[in-house]
Design a protein around this motif. Structure first.
Motif, short mmCIF file in Angstrom:
data_model
loop_
_atom_site.label_atom_id
_atom_site.label_comp_id
_atom_site.label_asym_id
_atom_site.label_seq_id
_atom_site.Cartn_x
_atom_site.Cartn_y
_atom_site.Cartn_z
N GLY A 79 82.21 -12.86 -47.30
CA GLY A 79 80.93 -12.97 -46.60
C GLY A 79 79.95 -13.77 -47.43
N TRP A 80 78.72 -13.83 -46.98
CA TRP A 80 77.70 -14.56 -47.72
C TRP A 80 76.34 -13.92 -47.53
CZ3 TRP A 80 79.87 -16.37 -43.21
CH2 TRP A 80 79.01 -16.66 -42.17
N ILE A 81 75.43 -14.27 -48.45
CA ILE A 81 74.07 -13.76 -48.42
C ILE A 81 73.11 -14.94 -48.49
CG2 ILE A 81 72.37 -12.26 -49.55
CD1 ILE A 81 74.85 -10.92 -50.97
N ASP A 82 72.16 -14.99 -47.58
CA ASP A 82 71.11 -15.99 -47.60
C ASP A 82 69.80 -15.31 -47.98
OD1 ASP A 82 72.39 -18.38 -46.96
OD2 ASP A 82 72.35 -17.95 -44.81
N VAL A 83 69.13 -15.85 -48.98
CA VAL A 83 67.87 -15.29 -49.45
C VAL A 83 66.79 -16.36 -49.32
CG1 VAL A 83 66.64 -14.21 -51.36
CG2 VAL A 83 69.11 -13.86 -51.11
N GLU A 84 65.73 -16.03 -48.59
CA GLU A 84 64.54 -16.88 -48.52
C GLU A 84 63.56 -16.33 -49.56
OE1 GLU A 84 63.95 -19.56 -46.99
OE2 GLU A 84 65.41 -19.70 -45.36
N MET A 85 63.44 -17.03 -50.68
CA MET A 85 62.67 -16.49 -51.79
C MET A 85 61.18 -16.40 -51.47
SD MET A 85 65.03 -15.77 -53.99
CE MET A 85 63.98 -15.32 -55.36
N LEU A 86 60.62 -17.39 -50.79
CA LEU A 86 59.19 -17.36 -50.52
C LEU A 86 58.82 -16.24 -49.56
CD1 LEU A 86 58.39 -21.18 -50.23
CD2 LEU A 86 57.83 -19.65 -52.11
N ALA A 87 59.71 -15.92 -48.61
CA ALA A 87 59.46 -14.84 -47.65
C ALA A 87 59.97 -13.50 -48.16
CB ALA A 87 60.11 -15.17 -46.32
N ASP A 88 60.72 -13.49 -49.27
CA ASP A 88 61.30 -12.28 -49.84
C ASP A 88 62.14 -11.54 -48.80
OD1 ASP A 88 61.97 -10.34 -51.65
OD2 ASP A 88 60.02 -9.32 -51.63
N CYS A 89 63.06 -12.26 -48.18
CA CYS A 89 63.96 -11.61 -47.23
C CYS A 89 65.39 -12.10 -47.47
CB CYS A 89 63.53 -11.86 -45.78
SG CYS A 89 63.52 -13.57 -45.26
N ALA A 90 66.34 -11.22 -47.21
CA ALA A 90 67.75 -11.53 -47.43
C ALA A 90 68.55 -11.10 -46.21
CB ALA A 90 68.27 -10.80 -48.67
N ARG A 91 69.60 -11.87 -45.91
CA ARG A 91 70.47 -11.55 -44.78
C ARG A 91 71.92 -11.63 -45.23
NH1 ARG A 91 73.06 -14.33 -40.68
NH2 ARG A 91 72.28 -16.33 -41.46
N LEU A 92 72.66 -10.57 -44.90
CA LEU A 92 74.09 -10.48 -45.20
C LEU A 92 74.89 -10.82 -43.96
CD1 LEU A 92 76.60 -9.44 -46.87
CD2 LEU A 92 76.05 -7.17 -45.95
N SER A 93 75.90 -11.66 -44.10
CA SER A 93 76.78 -11.98 -42.98
C SER A 93 78.23 -11.84 -43.40
CB SER A 93 76.52 -13.40 -42.47
OG SER A 93 77.44 -13.72 -41.42
N ARG A 94 79.02 -11.20 -42.56
CA ARG A 94 80.47 -11.10 -42.75
C ARG A 94 81.19 -11.67 -41.52
NH1 ARG A 94 82.59 -7.52 -46.41
NH2 ARG A 94 84.09 -6.76 -44.88
N ARG A 95 80.48 -12.53 -40.80
CA ARG A 95 81.04 -13.10 -39.58
C ARG A 95 82.27 -13.95 -39.89
NH1 ARG A 95 80.19 -17.97 -37.78
NH2 ARG A 95 78.24 -18.25 -38.95
N ARG A 96 83.35 -13.67 -39.19
CA ARG A 96 84.59 -14.43 -39.36
C ARG A 96 84.65 -15.56 -38.33
NH1 ARG A 96 88.34 -11.58 -42.51
NH2 ARG A 96 87.13 -10.17 -43.83
#
Length: 348
Positions: free
Chosen positions: A249-266
């Motif tokens: 999977g992967w993690i996207d982090v928007e540092m300025l907004a201080d938010c993170a999203r985890l995805s395990r989509r195949r």
């Protein structure tokens, strides 16, 4: 141990954030500030209702247990060495120092001293980074294969790039050496120590004074994990993104907004037909209300990353926690900041 008396050295841009953070730190109290600009020290003292604007560093050292250094980094080593010689605990804004020799001298002094040291590696305490660390440690993305950090800034809105007065302009690598410690300690925190492999510089010819190398790519490696840091002074998008890609999977982090999203989509043919943006957008929207509510609650309580690292340092000084910035982490950041800065300069 009773309440610790804290003295600030430097009354500039960041000092107010430090004072507010110390006031949220149990058993610690800011008693005063010293600055070579006496008027600036007095203004800060009045605005934050501190007891004393110290006339000299010696006067501050005689009155405090902890020295919090908020001066420009080129002055850190001299202040820090005097603080350690006086047996005071020490908190430094980043970069901790600007010369590797200064760090080696400070490390040697600390080895024979009761002083404890911390550096404001504050983004480790951002909510999005804390979530990212939990997801990695929990195995949610499998083995970490790749970390990508983008620091793309708009010169028109970047106070450190404009003009010719900011302290970072005099460093090898310029503006990027101001932010580079953030990237290095985040890598150390999330993946572990990594080795610098290559620095590629591609100046455009229209570079601002603060970043003569206005396009830089750094490649870093550690046992099957690759990381890249991209710095640009040509991007009006003002993009600060951290992406961690794993085998599951992967993690996207928007540092300025201080938010993170985890995805395990195949991947699947039917997902491709519908468009992956549909699934990514739906997942992001579903988590948005809870994420922003948690972020806002922290802000309203004053739980900023700056406040969190200073609170953790206070707890460490009182024996109630581990060092928020271990010496190994500080050493790694200082040495690799020095190396990358010099390589940028060599490749210009």
């Amino acid at each position: 141990m009773g309440s610790l008396r804290v003295g600030l050295v430097g009354a500039g841009h960041i000092a107010g954030s430090h004072i507010r953070a110390w006031r949220r730190t149990p058993d610690c109290a800011v008693v005063g500030v010293h600055d070579l600009d006496r008027a600036a020290a007095e203004r800060l003292t009045r605005s934050h209702r501190l007891a004393t604007a110290f006339d000299s560093l010696d006067a501050l050292l005689a009155s405090v247990d902890v020295v919090d250094v908020c001066t420009p980094p080129a002055t850190h080593a001299a202040v820090a060495l005097r603080a350690v010689a006086a047996g005071r605990h020490l908190l430094l804004e980043k970069p901790a120092v600007v010369e590797l020799a200064d760090w080696e001298a400070l490390s040697a002094a600390l080895a024979g001293s009761p002083s404890r040291v911390g550096v404001v590696h504050n983004l480790k305490f951002a909510r999005a980074v804390e979530r990212t660390r939990r997801w990695i440690d929990g195995g949610h993305i499998g083995t970490v294969l790749r970390v990508q950090r983008e620091f793309l800034t708009d010169p028109a809105g970047d106070r450190m790039l404009g003009g010719d007065r900011h302290w970072s302009h005099g460093l090898p690598g310029g503006r990027w050496i101001e932010t580079l410690p953030h990237e290095l300690y985040l890598l150390h925190h999330l993946v572990g120590p990594m080795e610098v492999r290559e620095v590629v510089v591609s100046p455009t010819g229209g570079a601002p004074a603060g970043a003569p190398a206005d396009e830089v790519l750094v490649t870093i490696e550690r046992r099957g994990t690759l990381a890249t840091l991209h710095y640009s002074a040509n991007c009006r998008l003002n993009r600060r993104r951290l992406t961690v890609i794993g085998s599951e999977g992967w993690i996207d982090v928007e540092m300025l907004a201080d938010c993170a999203r985890l995805s395990r989509r195949r991947d699947a043919p039917w997902r491709r037909a519908l468009g992956p943006q549909l699934f990514d957008g739906a997942a992001a929207l579903a988590g948005w209300p809870a994420d922003r509510a948690a972020w806002l609650a922290r802000r309203l309580r004053g739980q900023t990353p700056h406040a969190a690292v200073i609170r953790a340092f206070g707890a460490y000084l009182h024996g109630r926690g581990e060092p928020p910035t271990p010496l190994a982490e500080i050493d790694y950041v200082v040495r690799n900041t020095d190396r990358i800065g010099r390589l940028i300069q060599e490749r210009l």
